[in-house]
Design a protein around this motif. Structure first.
Motif, PDB file in Angstrom:
ATOM      1  N   ARG A 186       0.821  -1.214   0.000  1.00 55.01           N
ATOM      2  CA  ARG A 186       0.000   0.000   0.000  1.00 55.01           C
ATOM      3  C   ARG A 186       0.849   1.256   0.000  1.00 55.01           C
ATOM      4  O   ARG A 186       0.452   2.283  -0.540  1.00 55.01           O
ATOM      5  CB  ARG A 186      -0.917  -0.001   1.224  1.00 55.01           C
ATOM      6  CG  ARG A 186      -2.020  -1.047   1.155  1.00 55.01           C
ATOM      7  CD  ARG A 186      -2.864  -1.025   2.416  1.00 55.01           C
ATOM      8  NE  ARG A 186      -3.879  -2.076   2.400  1.00 55.01           N
ATOM      9  CZ  ARG A 186      -4.618  -2.400   3.445  1.00 55.01           C
ATOM     10  NH1 ARG A 186      -4.456  -1.759   4.595  1.00 55.01           N
ATOM     11  NH2 ARG A 186      -5.515  -3.370   3.347  1.00 55.01           N
ATOM     12  N   GLN A 187       2.004   1.187   0.624  1.00 52.94           N
ATOM     13  CA  GLN A 187       2.927   2.309   0.637  1.00 52.94           C
ATOM     14  C   GLN A 187       4.308   1.807   0.241  1.00 52.94           C
ATOM     15  O   GLN A 187       4.719   0.719   0.640  1.00 52.94           O
ATOM     16  CB  GLN A 187       2.982   2.970   2.021  1.00 52.94           C
ATOM     17  CG  GLN A 187       1.680   3.623   2.459  1.00 52.94           C
ATOM     18  CD  GLN A 187       1.279   4.797   1.571  1.00 52.94           C
ATOM     19  OE1 GLN A 187       2.139   5.492   1.035  1.00 52.94           O
ATOM     20  NE2 GLN A 187      -0.018   5.011   1.425  1.00 52.94           N
ATOM     21  N   LEU A 188       5.021   2.601  -0.517  1.00 56.18           N
ATOM     22  CA  LEU A 188       6.368   2.236  -0.918  1.00 56.18           C
ATOM     23  C   LEU A 188       7.274   2.204   0.314  1.00 56.18           C
ATOM     24  O   LEU A 188       7.341   3.194   1.055  1.00 56.18           O
ATOM     25  CB  LEU A 188       6.890   3.268  -1.928  1.00 56.18           C
ATOM     26  CG  LEU A 188       8.070   2.869  -2.814  1.00 56.18           C
ATOM     27  CD1 LEU A 188       7.646   1.766  -3.768  1.00 56.18           C
ATOM     28  CD2 LEU A 188       8.574   4.079  -3.578  1.00 56.18           C
ATOM     29  N   PRO A 189       7.968   1.096   0.598  1.00 55.62           N
ATOM     30  CA  PRO A 189       8.815   0.999   1.801  1.00 55.62           C
ATOM     31  C   PRO A 189      10.140   1.753   1.621  1.00 55.62           C
ATOM     32  O   PRO A 189      11.206   1.155   1.503  1.00 55.62           O
ATOM     33  CB  PRO A 189       9.029  -0.506   1.947  1.00 55.62           C
ATOM     34  CG  PRO A 189       8.912  -1.050   0.564  1.00 55.62           C
ATOM     35  CD  PRO A 189       7.893  -0.192  -0.131  1.00 55.62           C
ATOM     36  N   GLU A 190      10.059   3.081   1.644  1.00 51.54           N
ATOM     37  CA  GLU A 190      11.236   3.894   1.347  1.00 51.54           C
ATOM     38  C   GLU A 190      12.312   3.800   2.415  1.00 51.54           C
ATOM     39  O   GLU A 190      13.492   4.079   2.147  1.00 51.54           O
ATOM     40  CB  GLU A 190      10.816   5.361   1.173  1.00 51.54           C
ATOM     41  CG  GLU A 190       9.941   5.589  -0.040  1.00 51.54           C
ATOM     42  CD  GLU A 190       9.538   7.044  -0.166  1.00 51.54           C
ATOM     43  OE1 GLU A 190      10.396   7.852  -0.573  1.00 51.54           O
ATOM     44  OE2 GLU A 190       8.380   7.375   0.153  1.00 51.54           O
ATOM     45  N   SER A 191      11.951   3.448   3.642  1.00 47.69           N
ATOM     46  CA  SER A 191      12.951   3.329   4.693  1.00 47.69           C
ATOM     47  C   SER A 191      13.832   2.102   4.496  1.00 47.69           C
ATOM     48  O   SER A 191      14.876   1.976   5.135  1.00 47.69           O
ATOM     49  CB  SER A 191      12.272   3.268   6.061  1.00 47.69           C
ATOM     50  OG  SER A 191      11.449   2.110   6.154  1.00 47.69           O
ATOM     51  N   SER A 316       2.956   9.432 -11.716  1.00 46.92           N
ATOM     52  CA  SER A 316       3.418   8.321 -10.900  1.00 46.92           C
ATOM     53  C   SER A 316       4.886   8.020 -11.167  1.00 46.92           C
ATOM     54  O   SER A 316       5.687   7.847 -10.239  1.00 46.92           O
ATOM     55  CB  SER A 316       2.566   7.087 -11.201  1.00 46.92           C
ATOM     56  OG  SER A 316       3.025   5.967 -10.486  1.00 46.92           O
ATOM     57  N   LEU A 317       5.273   7.961 -12.436  1.00 49.11           N
ATOM     58  CA  LEU A 317       6.659   7.653 -12.770  1.00 49.11           C
ATOM     59  C   LEU A 317       7.589   8.790 -12.361  1.00 49.11           C
ATOM     60  O   LEU A 317       8.713   8.550 -11.902  1.00 49.11           O
ATOM     61  CB  LEU A 317       6.784   7.379 -14.270  1.00 49.11           C
ATOM     62  CG  LEU A 317       8.065   6.680 -14.705  1.00 49.11           C
ATOM     63  CD1 LEU A 317       8.168   5.294 -14.094  1.00 49.11           C
ATOM     64  CD2 LEU A 317       8.144   6.596 -16.217  1.00 49.11           C
ATOM     65  N   ALA A 318       7.120  10.029 -12.515  1.00 45.93           N
ATOM     66  CA  ALA A 318       7.937  11.168 -12.083  1.00 45.93           C
ATOM     67  C   ALA A 318       8.192  11.105 -10.586  1.00 45.93           C
ATOM     68  O   ALA A 318       9.303  11.386 -10.113  1.00 45.93           O
ATOM     69  CB  ALA A 318       7.231  12.474 -12.453  1.00 45.93           C
ATOM     70  N   ARG A 323      11.950   9.661  -5.923  1.00 39.77           N
ATOM     71  CA  ARG A 323      12.114   8.931  -4.666  1.00 39.77           C
ATOM     72  C   ARG A 323      13.339   8.019  -4.678  1.00 39.77           C
ATOM     73  O   ARG A 323      13.989   7.831  -3.652  1.00 39.77           O
ATOM     74  CB  ARG A 323      10.858   8.119  -4.358  1.00 39.77           C
ATOM     75  CG  ARG A 323       9.664   8.991  -4.012  1.00 39.77           C
ATOM     76  CD  ARG A 323       8.418   8.168  -3.757  1.00 39.77           C
ATOM     77  NE  ARG A 323       7.257   9.032  -3.566  1.00 39.77           N
ATOM     78  CZ  ARG A 323       6.922   9.576  -2.407  1.00 39.77           C
ATOM     79  NH1 ARG A 323       7.667   9.352  -1.332  1.00 39.77           N
ATOM     80  NH2 ARG A 323       5.860  10.353  -2.299  1.00 39.77           N
ATOM     81  N   CYS A 324      13.656   7.423  -5.827  1.00 33.35           N
ATOM     82  CA  CYS A 324      14.793   6.485  -5.870  1.00 33.35           C
ATOM     83  C   CYS A 324      16.121   7.166  -5.550  1.00 33.35           C
ATOM     84  O   CYS A 324      16.835   6.724  -4.646  1.00 33.35           O
ATOM     85  CB  CYS A 324      14.835   5.784  -7.223  1.00 33.35           C
ATOM     86  SG  CYS A 324      13.521   4.546  -7.425  1.00 33.35           S
TER      87      CYS A 324
END
Length: 350
Positions: A186-191, A316-318, A323-324
């Motif tokens: 549901r959420q990108l695990p950025e941590s 979305s792609l932007a 984020r990466c």
């Protein structure tokens, strides 16, 4: 065979279909009318005091569309969707019935498949993570097993990582599964720094616009669009109610958005050689129907005025492309291990 001789109105419809290169019979017209694909004829008085049958406005274009798409193995739902997405005015009841049946049948099959895969998780492992993670992992395993174009290219992209360059496929697929799980959550695990590093490699956002790269970006963009939205719970009953209450004008507007999105995807998939997706294949019509049903609800949890084509790819792609690198920069100042990645390694290493 028709029970009675065709009316003048039906004969005119048959002549128009034949003139367009797709002749139909009076029996076909009867069957389409019986299944609600075309409206019944109206009666009007003639100057001689009698009556004659006339077809409601739009019927001629609708019959031509149905005749063009009719063929062996195509169901009445297929015909309704093919005619609708080719621009014809399909009767509201037949259209909504087709949209609902196609969407919920596909949704139910997908949910059953996810539940079967999820049930294979050993109880001790299942206790480590919550149900949301389990469903994401099940969906990811299904995508990996299907081995579609996007998944194959992500596997190739991951081998750009120095530690995976000469690794066996099993090890690469373990890391690839981790990427797919993160995208399905549901959420990108950025941590999770290890995950974000693998995600950046799998997406390979700095590659040229090869068709396989675009397939990866489309897949990731659709997944991430859901992560960018507000999270709200819905149910099949609520979706049915929404479909029942939506008016034909709104459905037509949604069709425009879906077709614009479909054309953009098609343009990317063909490397710009074709800018308009085909409208004559049942599988495309069913896919468009599912997209319409999803967006009918999903647009309410995205910012007001969001357009399907922009939200599902461009924005979305932007967002992913920002984020990466941000996550990689943040990792230079932190040695914190990603909890999701650690759990994933434990689960996949046996």
């Amino acid at each position: 065979m028709p029970r009675t001789a065709p009316s003048r109105a039906d004969l005119k419809l048959m002549d128009l279909a034949a003139a367009s290169g797709y002749p139909i019979s009076a029996s076909q017209l009867e069957r389409w009318r019986r299944h609600g694909l075309i409206p019944g004829s109206d009666s009007r008085r003639t100057g001689t005091g009698g009556t004659e049958q006339i077809s409601p406005q739009g019927t001629e274009d609708l019959v031509r569309a149905l005749a063009r798409h009719a063929g062996p193995g195509r169901t009445y739902d297929d015909l309704a969707l093919l005619a609708f997405f080719s621009g014809a005015a399909v009767p509201e009841l037949a259209l909504k019935t087709a949209l609902g049946r196609v969407y919920f049948r596909h949704r139910a099959q997908h949910e059953e498949q996810v539940e079967r895969v999820q049930a294979l998780v050993p109880p001790l492992w299942a206790a480590e993570m919550d149900g949301e993670y389990e469903r994401a992992e099940a969906a990811a395993k299904i995508s990996l097993a299907e081995n579609g174009r996007a998944v194959r290219q992500m596997r190739i992209n991951l081998r750009r990582q120095p530690d995976l360059a000469r690794s066996p496929r099993e090890e690469v697929d373990a890391r690839l599964l981790g990427v797919l799980v993160g995208l399905e959550r549901r959420q990108l695990p950025e941590s999770d720094v290890a995950f974000m590093t693998d995600l950046a490699a799998a997406l390979h956002l700095d590659c040229d616009t090869a068709e396989d790269c675009l397939a990866v970006w489309d897949y990731a963009a659709v997944c991430h669009a859901s992560q960018m939205s507000r999270q709200e719970t819905t149910s099949p009953q609520e979706r049915i109610k929404k479909l029942t209450r939506i008016n034909i004008e709104d459905l037509t507007a949604l069709r425009t958005e879906v077709l614009e999105n479909l054309d953009q995807v098609w343009t990317r998939a063909t490397g710009g050689r074709q800018t308009r997706a085909a409208r004559d294949q049942p599988w495309l019509a069913r896919g468009a129907a599912s997209t319409l049903m999803e967006w009918m609800s999903a647009r309410e949890v995205h910012p007001p005025g969001s357009a399907l084509a922009d939200r599902y790819f461009i924005e979305s792609l932007a967002d992913l492309s920002l984020r990466c690198p941000f996550s990689r920069a943040r990792s230079l100042f932190s040695d914190r291990a990603g909890e999701g990645r650690a759990a994933f390694v434990v689960r996949t290493s046996g």
